[in-house]
Design an enzyme around this catalytic site. Structure first.
Site, short mmCIF file in Angstrom:
data_model
loop_
_atom_site.label_atom_id
_atom_site.label_comp_id
_atom_site.label_asym_id
_atom_site.label_seq_id
_atom_site.Cartn_x
_atom_site.Cartn_y
_atom_site.Cartn_z
N HIS A 1 -83.75 70.85 -49.80
CA HIS A 1 -84.49 69.60 -49.98
C HIS A 1 -84.72 69.32 -51.47
O HIS A 1 -85.51 69.99 -52.11
CB HIS A 1 -85.83 69.79 -49.25
CG HIS A 1 -86.69 68.58 -49.21
ND1 HIS A 1 -86.33 67.45 -48.51
CD2 HIS A 1 -87.91 68.34 -49.75
CE1 HIS A 1 -87.30 66.56 -48.63
NE2 HIS A 1 -88.27 67.06 -49.37
N SER B 293 -87.47 61.99 -50.34
CA SER B 293 -88.50 62.48 -49.43
C SER B 293 -89.59 61.43 -49.25
O SER B 293 -89.30 60.32 -48.87
CB SER B 293 -89.03 63.80 -49.97
OG SER B 293 -89.51 64.56 -48.90
N TRP C 227 -85.98 70.02 -41.70
CA TRP C 227 -87.29 69.38 -41.52
C TRP C 227 -87.14 67.85 -41.53
O TRP C 227 -87.85 67.14 -40.83
CB TRP C 227 -88.21 69.87 -42.64
CG TRP C 227 -89.65 69.45 -42.60
CD1 TRP C 227 -90.32 68.75 -43.57
CD2 TRP C 227 -90.62 69.76 -41.59
NE1 TRP C 227 -91.64 68.61 -43.22
CE2 TRP C 227 -91.85 69.21 -42.01
CE3 TRP C 227 -90.57 70.43 -40.36
CZ2 TRP C 227 -93.02 69.31 -41.25
CZ3 TRP C 227 -91.73 70.53 -39.60
CH2 TRP C 227 -92.94 69.97 -40.05
N LYS D 10 -89.14 57.45 -48.25
CA LYS D 10 -89.81 56.64 -47.22
C LYS D 10 -90.34 55.37 -47.89
O LYS D 10 -90.19 54.26 -47.38
CB LYS D 10 -91.00 57.40 -46.61
CG LYS D 10 -90.69 58.82 -46.08
CD LYS D 10 -91.96 59.49 -45.52
CE LYS D 10 -92.02 61.01 -45.64
NZ LYS D 10 -91.13 61.80 -44.88
C1 GTR Z 1 -93.23 67.35 -46.78
C2 GTR Z 1 -93.38 66.28 -45.74
C3 GTR Z 1 -92.12 65.46 -45.67
C4 GTR Z 1 -91.59 65.09 -47.03
C5 GTR Z 1 -91.83 66.15 -48.10
C6 GTR Z 1 -91.66 65.68 -49.54
O1 GTR Z 1 -94.28 68.22 -46.83
O2 GTR Z 1 -93.63 66.89 -44.50
O3 GTR Z 1 -92.33 64.33 -44.85
O4 GTR Z 1 -92.09 63.87 -47.43
O5 GTR Z 1 -93.07 66.73 -48.02
O6 GTR Z 1 -92.11 64.59 -49.91
O7 GTR Z 1 -91.05 66.43 -50.29
#
Ligand code: GTR
Length: 414
Positions: A395, A253, A344, A257
């Site tokens: 996720h 996540s 997402w 990045k």
């Molecule tokens: C979310 C965000 C994502 C992702 C995520 C995470 O809230 O919108 O871009 O980075 O967090 O890091 O689990």
């Protein structure tokens, strides 16, 4: 959305099933999409706007490169565009950098591994910063060991060096069992993940106590986390038990990045792994599927250079898209992983980035990855130096994902 659209949506989704599944092994689950699509975000393929991606092989002078020797100059152009518009400019190695061994345990994991805890110290002028690097290496190995370095965006309990707490997010035992080293740094020790305090980490080392407006291309948290990965690499280069030519940097996540940007800024990482990194990571911004530039720069302004927010609702004005971030790794190796319920993060957009980066890897003879080659659930694919899977579920970074990363590393390195 009005009631008519709501009623028609499931029908539209049904209509999508045939063409999409014929096209690729995976499509967004209709019921899930249905439950998510009431709001302002795009969750169905039909609603993705038409877009044209910038060509990673076309130089700013309009000519198109065709030879590997021409890549370095084009790569520099793309890197600059990402620094200026997305992640900001990070500093290099500090004036002075040293490593302090906090602990060595040669009998970790019942003798299967050696644990090292290293403090990575930096000094700039009269300012000091340090963060901790955790490293487990398998015992009884002849020669140097490849290492997987996790940028940990979760609480430290996920990377417990005592192994009293065990988390699938950093499955030390399984990785050691397969003969690889595994390391972690804590993102928060480099830049707190908070828009009010993110400058109270390594940014203070370079800039002193934060004050005033930031430059439009100032570095931010993602770049700071990646800077830490590079300092960890500086340590690996000094450790005779580590194969520094085979270090993978990975993250989940927001950590994913940061791992991608770390691999772009530091070519010493020979494998770069993105787990469900989504917007600002592997996913194509122009698709506007799931999270958008507007949403991410509003919720997490401290992750990016201030300029990035100017592309809210104007994704097609970005001089780059995220396939070019993946291309920056060429001719090294990249693995992208998605999860089917993690809409997402736009699983299909993550795969398409890899596909549209592939013409750059093809300069070295790698296969071109086509849009219709997205595999089905849990059918990992290796396209030469590019790897991909989409896992069932939500996720998260799980042992399933880790084992597929290790499979890819074995296929690359053994
Ligand atoms: C979310 C965000 C994502 C992702 C995520 C995470 O809230 O919108 O871009 O980075 O967090 O890091 O689990």
């Amino acid at each position: 959305m009005n009631v008519g659209t709501l009623l028609i949506l499931p029908l539209l989704l049904l209509a999508m099933v045939t063409p999409l599944s014929a096209q690729s092994g995976w499509r967004a689950d209709a019921a899930l999409v249905d439950s998510l699509s009431g709001g302002e975000f795009i969750y169905d393929e039909e609603a993705v706007p038409e877009y044209t991606l910038p060509d990673p092989l076309r130089k700013s002078d309009g000519s198109r490169i065709t030879e590997p020797e021409e890549w370095e100059a084009r790569r520099e152009e793309i890197l600059e565009l990402f620094r200026e518009n997305v992640y900001g400019r990070r500093p290099g190695r500090p004036d002075s950098l040293w490593f302090e061994t906090l602990e060595v345990d040669r009998q970790a994991l019942d003798g299967a591994a050696t644990l090292r805890r290293i403090a990575v110290h930096s000094r700039v002028e009269d300012r000091h910063h340090s963060f901790e690097l955790l490293l487990f290496l398998p015992n009884g190995v002849l020669g140097r060991t490849p290492v997987f370095l996790l940028l940990n965006n979760r609480p430290r309990t996920n990377t417990d060096p005592t192994r009293q707490e065990r988390s699938g997010f950093w499955p030390v035992e399984e990785v050691i069992d397969r003969g690889f080293g595994i390391a972690a740094i804590q993102n928060n020790e480099l830049a707190p993940d908070d828009s009010l305090t993110y400058r109270n980490g390594v940014m203070q080392l370079f800039e002193g106590v934060a004050a005033g407006e930031r430059e439009t291309d100032a570095w931010a948290a993602l770049a700071a986390w990646g800077w830490g990965a590079s300092r960890a690499m500086d340590y690996f280069e000094t450790d005779p038990d580590v194969d520094a030519t085979r270090v993978a940097v990975l993250g989940h996540s927001r950590g994913g990045k940061a791992a991608l940007w770390a691999g772009a800024e530091d070519p010493r990482f020979s494998l770069v792994i993105s787990n469900e990194s989504g917007e600002g990571g592997a996913a194509l911004a122009r698709r506007r599927f799931g999270e958008t530039v507007k949403r991410i720069t509003t919720s997490f302004p401290h992750w990016f250079a201030p300029r990035f927010a100017e592309y809210a609702d104007r994704e097609s004005n970005l001089p780059v898209d995220q396939h070019m971030l993946i291309a920056l790794m060429a001719p090294r190796a990249v693995y992208v992983a998605s999860a089917d319920e993690d809409l997402w993060a736009d699983p299909r957009g993550e795969f398409l980035s890899l596909a549209h980066a592939s013409p750059v890897f093809a300069l070295w003879g790698n296969a071109i990855v086509r849009e219709d080659q997205m595999p089905g659930l849990e059918q990992p694919v290796h396209f030469g130096r590019l790897g991909y899977h989409i896992r069932r579920g939500a996720h998260n970074l799980t042992p399933y994902d880790w084992m597929r990363f290790l499979d890819f590393a074995e296929y690359l390195w053994r």
